[in-house]
Design an enzyme around this catalytic site. Sequence first.
Site, short mmCIF file in Angstrom:
data_model
loop_
_atom_site.label_atom_id
_atom_site.label_comp_id
_atom_site.label_asym_id
_atom_site.label_seq_id
_atom_site.Cartn_x
_atom_site.Cartn_y
_atom_site.Cartn_z
N TRP A 94 0.54 -1.14 0.09
CA TRP A 94 -0.49 -0.32 0.05
C TRP A 94 0.84 1.34 -0.05
O TRP A 94 0.52 2.18 -0.64
CB TRP A 94 -0.58 0.17 1.57
CG TRP A 94 0.04 -0.31 2.62
CD1 TRP A 94 0.19 -1.92 3.40
CD2 TRP A 94 0.64 0.48 3.02
NE1 TRP A 94 0.64 -1.35 4.09
CE2 TRP A 94 1.00 -0.39 4.63
CE3 TRP A 94 1.27 1.91 3.13
CZ2 TRP A 94 2.04 0.44 5.28
CZ3 TRP A 94 1.81 2.63 4.15
CH2 TRP A 94 2.85 1.57 5.40
N GLY A 128 6.98 -6.46 -1.59
CA GLY A 128 6.03 -6.31 0.31
C GLY A 128 7.45 -6.40 1.07
O GLY A 128 8.12 -6.56 1.28
N GLU A 177 10.21 -8.94 -4.31
CA GLU A 177 11.08 -7.11 -4.16
C GLU A 177 10.57 -6.82 -2.16
O GLU A 177 9.45 -6.52 -2.16
CB GLU A 177 10.43 -5.74 -4.98
CG GLU A 177 10.74 -5.79 -6.29
CD GLU A 177 12.58 -5.49 -6.88
OE1 GLU A 177 13.10 -4.58 -5.73
OE2 GLU A 177 12.84 -5.48 -7.02
N CYS A 209 10.59 1.52 1.28
CA CYS A 209 11.43 0.24 1.74
C CYS A 209 12.85 0.99 1.68
O CYS A 209 13.36 0.28 2.32
CB CYS A 209 11.07 -0.48 0.74
SG CYS A 209 11.21 -0.12 -1.26
N GLU A 211 13.13 -3.45 10.40
CA GLU A 211 12.72 -2.70 9.21
C GLU A 211 12.16 -2.23 9.95
O GLU A 211 10.96 -2.14 11.01
CB GLU A 211 12.83 -2.49 7.94
CG GLU A 211 11.44 -2.27 7.18
CD GLU A 211 10.75 -2.49 5.95
OE1 GLU A 211 10.40 -3.52 6.28
OE2 GLU A 211 11.03 -1.75 4.95
#
Length: 458
Positions: A130, A206, A228, A262, A360
């Site tokens: 998203w 994702g 990815e 990301c 992350e």
Amino acid sequence: MALYSIDPSTGETLKVFMEWDAKKIQEQVKKSSHAFDRWKNLQCSDRGKILRNASRILKKNKQAYARLITTEMGKPVIQAQTEIDKCIWVCEYYAEHGEKLLENEYIHTGENTSYIRCSPLGIVLAVMPWNFPFWQVFRCAAPILMAGNGFLLKHASNVPQCARAIEEVFRNAGAPSHTFQTLLIGSKSVRRVLADNRVAAVTVTGSDTTGRCIAGLAGTYLKKVVLELGGSDPFIVLDDADIEYTAKQAVKARMINTGQSCIAAKRFIIHQKIFQEFTDCFTEKVTELSIGDPHQRSTDIGPLARKDLLRKIDAQVKASVRKGACVLVGGKPVQNTPGYYYLPTVLSNIRSGMPLYSEETFGPVAALMKVRDEKEAIRRANDTAYGLGSSIWTRDVEKGKQFIKEIQAGCVFVNEIVHSDPRLPFGGIKHSGFGRELSWYGIKEFVNIQTIYMKKHW
Ligand code: NAP
């Protein structure tokens, strides 16, 4: 089960979509399969025309699409407009260069004719996030469609309106119905789609957790997969960097999309000689950011996209503080608002073992660490499970080149923020995934690289 479109700046439910059942999924895959039979036989130049039409539609409706992104996932509206600009660019890039990139490659093998032909692979399922709800889709759809494949979109459950709007772009651009098909499904139905023999491949953008799961399914059903995944990009500041300029770029690199990217810089690795000066300058700039209604053009920081993401970033910060991290500014959710806002945050004293060091982080939270020298900077930069992007800030070109050799990441930027560009390949190593998007590498991921050998005489 249902898919909820919720405005994260208010918590209000905007629309609810019922998830498709197995029968409906089957029907749609069948329709996509028929559409693929037509699409793959079009001339490349005709597919290019449809991509150009898509770019025109995006241009014409840029403000409306940007507003939709802002409403559905909270991106500040100026940044949402930039996102649409990039979608326009990637459609134009593959419309212009796709045919050339896919041309037959003739190989000299003596008297006979041999060449390599790129033919479409089939229907590709795209499982998308998203955070850039238009860009992530266009980034993979433009080359996949240009190469003659069919496209099934399983978008993130919280952006169903964006998913439907993108399908409409391709339909209005003239792609035969169902060539680009949005599936209104949750993550549990991905297995069903991948198990279908008519689906040839899957591309996933994702988290690494999702990547593991779908790569496992791709293994079970023997389908090509590109991953990815997440990142924890280092931003390395050497002692000769221009502090003012670098701090300004650092704020952008971390806070873009309210920190939900990301390739946002997540770990700031700063040489001890300039640590204090850089930290002061950076922290001051973070405090100047305006947080609030993402529809206002002056807003820098909007809400996080979902309530659970707000809880997660808060938990990561709290756990790191318990282990000794120091909050320099922010460090908590905004109080007394129904929206999912988190204060722009800077923490120092980040060490191994803290979530902000090893996980992350998806939110406006910068983790600062001081290093003795360049050797330690490289060691810290590589001390992560991820390997997506990285940037190094120095006046010394030779030092920059040295870092390029040492850093374990899909890209290294010197004195520039990590960003994607249709002309350059994009992707990661380690737990950030494998395979590439964009450039000629991206368009070759989902083709059958076919060897042709034709003997002239009996
Ligand atoms: P996510 O939770 O992994 O979800 C991504 C997509 O995968 C969604 O469509 C989701 O569907 C689906 N999904 C989740 N679990 C699944 C499962 N077990 N089986 C099948 N599908 C599943 O990630 P996100 O929160 O949307 O996005 C943020 C992540 O994406 C971050 O880690 C970020 O770094 C990464 N990302 C990477 C790149 C890159 O280029 N490397 C770019 C952007 C984002 P539901 O929504 O229905 O759960």
